[in-house]
Design a protein around this motif. Structure first.
Motif, short mmCIF file in Angstrom:
data_model
loop_
_atom_site.label_atom_id
_atom_site.label_comp_id
_atom_site.label_asym_id
_atom_site.label_seq_id
_atom_site.Cartn_x
_atom_site.Cartn_y
_atom_site.Cartn_z
N TYR A 28 0.84 -1.20 0.00
CA TYR A 28 0.00 0.00 0.00
C TYR A 28 0.87 1.25 0.00
O TYR A 28 0.67 2.16 -0.81
CB TYR A 28 -0.92 -0.04 1.22
CG TYR A 28 -1.98 1.04 1.28
CD1 TYR A 28 -2.39 1.74 0.17
CD2 TYR A 28 -2.58 1.34 2.50
CE1 TYR A 28 -3.38 2.72 0.24
CE2 TYR A 28 -3.56 2.31 2.59
CZ TYR A 28 -3.95 3.00 1.46
OH TYR A 28 -4.92 3.96 1.56
N SER A 29 1.87 1.26 0.86
CA SER A 29 2.79 2.40 0.94
C SER A 29 3.51 2.60 -0.39
O SER A 29 3.68 3.74 -0.85
CB SER A 29 3.79 2.17 2.07
OG SER A 29 4.69 3.24 2.15
N ARG A 30 3.92 1.51 -1.03
CA ARG A 30 4.62 1.60 -2.32
C ARG A 30 3.71 2.24 -3.37
O ARG A 30 4.14 3.11 -4.13
CB ARG A 30 5.07 0.21 -2.77
CG ARG A 30 5.92 0.22 -4.03
CD ARG A 30 6.52 -1.16 -4.31
NE ARG A 30 5.53 -2.19 -4.51
CZ ARG A 30 4.95 -2.46 -5.68
NH1 ARG A 30 5.25 -1.76 -6.75
NH2 ARG A 30 4.06 -3.44 -5.78
N GLU A 66 -0.89 16.24 -2.18
CA GLU A 66 0.48 15.88 -1.81
C GLU A 66 0.63 15.76 -0.29
O GLU A 66 1.21 14.80 0.22
CB GLU A 66 1.43 16.95 -2.36
CG GLU A 66 2.89 16.73 -2.07
CD GLU A 66 3.75 17.87 -2.61
OE1 GLU A 66 4.87 18.02 -2.08
OE2 GLU A 66 3.32 18.61 -3.51
N LYS A 67 0.10 16.73 0.43
CA LYS A 67 0.18 16.70 1.90
C LYS A 67 -0.57 15.50 2.47
O LYS A 67 -0.11 14.85 3.40
CB LYS A 67 -0.37 18.00 2.48
CG LYS A 67 0.53 19.19 2.24
CD LYS A 67 -0.10 20.47 2.74
CE LYS A 67 0.79 21.67 2.44
NZ LYS A 67 0.15 22.94 2.84
N MET A 68 -1.73 15.21 1.90
CA MET A 68 -2.51 14.05 2.36
C MET A 68 -1.76 12.75 2.09
O MET A 68 -1.74 11.85 2.94
CB MET A 68 -3.87 14.01 1.66
CG MET A 68 -4.81 15.09 2.08
SD MET A 68 -6.32 14.95 1.09
CE MET A 68 -7.37 16.09 1.95
N LEU A 69 -1.17 12.64 0.91
CA LEU A 69 -0.39 11.44 0.59
C LEU A 69 0.79 11.30 1.54
O LEU A 69 1.06 10.20 2.06
CB LEU A 69 0.09 11.47 -0.87
CG LEU A 69 -0.95 11.16 -1.93
CD1 LEU A 69 -0.39 11.45 -3.33
CD2 LEU A 69 -1.41 9.72 -1.84
N ASN A 70 1.51 12.39 1.77
CA ASN A 70 2.66 12.36 2.68
C ASN A 70 2.24 11.88 4.06
O ASN A 70 2.91 11.05 4.68
CB ASN A 70 3.32 13.73 2.78
CG ASN A 70 4.09 14.10 1.54
OD1 ASN A 70 4.49 13.23 0.75
ND2 ASN A 70 4.32 15.39 1.35
N SER A 71 1.13 12.40 4.54
CA SER A 71 0.63 12.02 5.87
C SER A 71 0.27 10.54 5.92
O SER A 71 0.63 9.83 6.87
CB SER A 71 -0.58 12.89 6.22
OG SER A 71 -1.14 12.51 7.44
N LEU A 72 -0.43 10.07 4.91
CA LEU A 72 -0.84 8.67 4.87
C LEU A 72 0.37 7.74 4.76
O LEU A 72 0.45 6.72 5.46
CB LEU A 72 -1.82 8.45 3.71
CG LEU A 72 -2.50 7.09 3.59
CD1 LEU A 72 -3.18 6.67 4.90
CD2 LEU A 72 -3.53 7.14 2.46
N ASN A 98 4.11 3.87 7.39
CA ASN A 98 5.51 3.47 7.58
C ASN A 98 5.92 3.43 9.05
O ASN A 98 7.05 3.04 9.35
CB ASN A 98 6.43 4.37 6.79
CG ASN A 98 6.32 4.13 5.29
OD1 ASN A 98 5.90 3.07 4.86
ND2 ASN A 98 6.67 5.12 4.50
N LYS A 99 5.04 3.83 9.95
CA LYS A 99 5.37 3.80 11.39
C LYS A 99 5.21 2.42 11.96
O LYS A 99 4.47 1.61 11.55
CB LYS A 99 4.51 4.79 12.17
CG LYS A 99 4.96 6.20 11.95
CD LYS A 99 4.17 7.13 12.84
CE LYS A 99 4.66 8.56 12.60
NZ LYS A 99 3.97 9.52 13.40
#
Length: 117
Positions: free
Chosen positions: A62-64, A105-111, A116-117
């Motif tokens: 999902y992250s990829r 972009e900000k939403m994607l970065n946050s998700l 990744n945590k």
């Protein structure tokens, strides 16, 4: 969440594609297979990769796919800057699409960070 359709980032990216298609309709006919085609592909790729990644069984996948969506977003931002430099769109249209794309972009970065945590 029951579906990728519940994700605000996906909803916003679909909204952006709709806006993108309206903007590129005014591009010169000679750009049909050039910049117009590239912008269509990169903009559609954003919401498509968000949806495909959501459907994967693994968080890493999902992250990829979210990272691929973010890359497509950066492509689209670059292509619209080129379109504006070529006078295919005006500064107001570029600002509108950039504002929406930066929000995505900000939403994607946050998700991506959360996954990744």
């Amino acid at each position: 969440m029951k579906s990728y359709r519940d994700l605000i980032v996906w909803q916003k990216s679909v909204e952006m594609v709709t806006h993108v298609y309206k903007l590129i309709n005014a591009f010169p006919e000679g750009e049909k297979f050039g910049l117009t085609s590239q912008i269509k592909r990169s903009s559609i790729s954003i919401s498509s990769n968000i949806a495909e990644g959501y459907g994967r069984n693994y968080t890493k996948d999902y992250s990829r796919f979210l990272n691929i969506a973010r890359g497509s977003l950066f492509e689209m931002q670059t292509q619209f800057l080129i379109a504006q430099n070529l006078n295919f769109i005006n500064e107001n249209d570029l600002t509108t699409i950039n504002d929406l794309s930066v929000e995505i972009e900000k939403m994607l970065n946050s998700l991506i960070n959360k996954l990744n945590k």
